[in-house]
Design a protein around this motif. Sequence first.
Motif, short mmCIF file in Angstrom:
data_model
loop_
_atom_site.label_atom_id
_atom_site.label_comp_id
_atom_site.label_asym_id
_atom_site.label_seq_id
_atom_site.Cartn_x
_atom_site.Cartn_y
_atom_site.Cartn_z
N LYS A 1 -3.72 17.97 -8.61
CA LYS A 1 -4.19 19.01 -7.69
C LYS A 1 -3.76 20.39 -8.18
O LYS A 1 -4.54 21.34 -8.18
CB LYS A 1 -3.66 18.76 -6.28
N TRP A 2 -2.50 20.48 -8.64
CA TRP A 2 -2.03 21.76 -9.14
C TRP A 2 -2.82 22.21 -10.35
O TRP A 2 -3.15 23.38 -10.49
CB TRP A 2 -0.52 21.69 -9.46
N ILE A 3 -3.10 21.23 -11.25
CA ILE A 3 -3.91 21.57 -12.43
C ILE A 3 -5.26 22.09 -11.97
O ILE A 3 -5.76 23.12 -12.44
CB ILE A 3 -4.08 20.34 -13.36
N GLY A 4 -5.86 21.38 -11.02
CA GLY A 4 -7.17 21.78 -10.50
C GLY A 4 -7.12 23.18 -9.91
O GLY A 4 -7.95 24.04 -10.24
N ARG B 1 1.64 9.63 -5.63
CA ARG B 1 1.77 10.94 -4.96
C ARG B 1 2.06 12.06 -5.96
O ARG B 1 1.42 13.10 -5.94
CB ARG B 1 2.86 10.86 -3.90
N ILE B 2 3.02 11.83 -6.86
CA ILE B 2 3.43 12.90 -7.77
C ILE B 2 2.29 13.25 -8.72
O ILE B 2 1.95 14.42 -8.91
CB ILE B 2 4.70 12.49 -8.56
N LEU B 3 1.66 12.21 -9.28
CA LEU B 3 0.56 12.49 -10.20
C LEU B 3 -0.59 13.17 -9.48
O LEU B 3 -1.24 14.09 -10.00
CB LEU B 3 0.08 11.19 -10.85
N ASN B 4 -0.81 12.71 -8.27
CA ASN B 4 -1.86 13.31 -7.46
C ASN B 4 -1.59 14.80 -7.25
O ASN B 4 -2.47 15.65 -7.38
CB ASN B 4 -1.87 12.58 -6.11
N SER C 1 0.84 -1.21 0.00
CA SER C 1 0.00 0.00 0.00
C SER C 1 0.87 1.25 0.00
O SER C 1 0.55 2.25 -0.68
CB SER C 1 -0.94 0.00 1.20
N ALA C 2 1.98 1.24 0.76
CA ALA C 2 2.86 2.42 0.82
C ALA C 2 3.53 2.65 -0.53
O ALA C 2 3.67 3.79 -0.99
CB ALA C 2 3.91 2.22 1.90
N PHE C 3 3.89 1.53 -1.21
CA PHE C 3 4.54 1.64 -2.52
C PHE C 3 3.58 2.28 -3.54
O PHE C 3 3.94 3.18 -4.27
CB PHE C 3 4.97 0.25 -2.99
N ARG C 4 2.31 1.80 -3.53
CA ARG C 4 1.31 2.34 -4.47
C ARG C 4 1.03 3.81 -4.17
O ARG C 4 0.89 4.63 -5.07
CB ARG C 4 0.00 1.56 -4.40
N ALA C 5 0.93 4.14 -2.88
CA ALA C 5 0.65 5.52 -2.50
C ALA C 5 1.77 6.44 -2.96
O ALA C 5 1.54 7.53 -3.48
CB ALA C 5 0.47 5.62 -0.99
N ALA C 6 3.01 5.98 -2.81
CA ALA C 6 4.17 6.78 -3.24
C ALA C 6 4.14 6.97 -4.75
O ALA C 6 4.45 8.05 -5.26
CB ALA C 6 5.46 6.10 -2.82
#
Lengths: 234, 396
Positions: free
Chosen positions: B261-264, B254-257, B246-251
């Motif tokens: 968010k910045w685009i939003g 993270r960048i795309l997320n 789960s930590a690997f997937r979250a990491a």
Amino acid sequence: MSSVASLHNVIKRYVRGKQTIEVLHQLDLEVPSGQFLALMGPSGSGKTTLLNLIGGLDRPTAGEVIVAGERIDQLSSGQLAKWRARHVGFVFQFYNLMPMLSAERNIELPLLLTSLSSAQRKRNVAAALELVGLTTHAKHKPSELSGGQQQRVAIARALIADPTLLVCDEPTGDLDRASASDILGLIQTLNRQQGKAVIMVTHDQKAADYASRILHVDKGQLVEAADRSAATAA
Amino acid sequence: MSVLRQISAVVGMNLRNLPQRRGASLVIVIGIAGVVAVLLSVLAMAVGFSRTIAGAGSPDRALILSGGALQEAMSSVPSDAVPNITAAPGIARDSAGRPIVDAEVVAQVQVTHGDTGKPTNVALRGVGSEEFALRPEVHLVAGRLFRPGLHELIVGQSLKTRYGLDIGSHLSFQNGDWVVVGVFTSNGPDLLDSEILTDSQTLLSAYQRNWFQSVTVRLAGPGSFDQLKRALAADPTLHVDVYVESAFRAAQSRILNLILKWIGYFIGGMMAAGALFGALNSLYAAVSSRSLEIATLRAIGFGSGSVIVSVLAEALLLSIGGALIGALCAWIFFDGHVSSMMVSGLEPPIAFAMSVTPGLIVLGIVWACVIGLIGGLFPAIRAARLPVARALNAVV
């Protein structure tokens, strides 16, 4: 007799662009309590400026303005607003009623600035409506009233908080002769029966004739027309 | 008390006046609704994407990649390393006492989009017999499981929907014809739902490989991860990195997320600036049209504070109205909408459900209120500073 309004050496200048226009020049005025004073004069003579100074809507450039026992030229904007709520009732040429409020709600407005309860406010509004003969029109909006009726509502609103002074700016300027006479009669009655001091600006000599004193404002100076208290009291 | 009465009277009058200023009010409402709808729809992508990636990982599983590999695609775990990993401590065992371990191989195959006819890369994952014990959330919804040694595939539910890969469909790759024999899901759009699964040994054979991309294990319990990590690090024949899945997937997300968010916020911010000017214009016009009313109230004795509050209350009311409309639009059109995105290192396009959460709606309302307050503040100050005598005489 004490004065409701005393003005000493009042100067009022307006700056328009690079031009400075002096509208009132070192003007002095004493208005005794209970007097019905009419201010007349041509357009631009400064009569409305003078009325605004007495009513606390404007401040002089120099000089003293004492109204209802208070030096109002030194009050801040907020203090002046509170002072107006306590001491001055305004009647405007175009009534200035709130179009979305009924007659009784318009009349109630100044009472919202007091500590009166809702029941007390209702009683006072009913009495004011009765005084101006509009009890049956309490729920009517301004658009449902004639010009004369709207001005009656405006007078009731001006009187509701029992002000020291009634300030009327061309109160009949937008009315036909019959309605005008009706309104002026009402103001005169209030002045005589309740001892309410009235200062009225008018162009109309017939309107001014209802006053106990007429002053002409000419080029920023006051000229006494005649003391009519004896004549009108008869 | 009289201050509150003053404020409520002036606010009430102002609001009752709104229908007379319907056009100008609509400019504010529609402008802010647009800002909130766009902001929430982009952020709903970020939330949905994040949930999907996070959902693909479990804190009960560990992912083992070759040393230094930051992504599964860059990893290569030799076949002969798998027995050593399987024998390590900290791994849960099934009812037969076998460790729950699955060595996986990932390749890319091209499928043709059902609607557009365009070829797209899709992940083909070779999994072992322990896959369903390892990932109990994965289950067949149609057809049957692939059989080892045969060119058989099962496809994720979202691939079936998007690419029309139904049971009986054929795919050609590595000089072979492969047939779809089943459809699986993992309880909603997540990473696996965008993939095709087959038998790992069959896939290794087809690609003539002798290494896997990753090994995933089910952890025996709390503290097992550290035990496993220590054991694998101590084995000199292994050069691997171990992550909680789960930590690997979250990491990874993270960048795309962050980018989403910045685009939003960027698009939302640009639109907010537009809406702000719209609100300023409309409220200046409202103050101007009410100048006689405001001057009369001030003449009667109403304070400038109540006038300021009344203009701000109008701005806030319209903004909140706009925010609710915008949020409703975002919720109706985007909440639950399945979208897909290409992500480097996580190819193929990952299907995910956009999610307009209550938190996002609150965020939209806060944005709207800020726009409303800034848009209303200057007109409110103008209203409060209105020279009473001049405003009254302007009409006479």
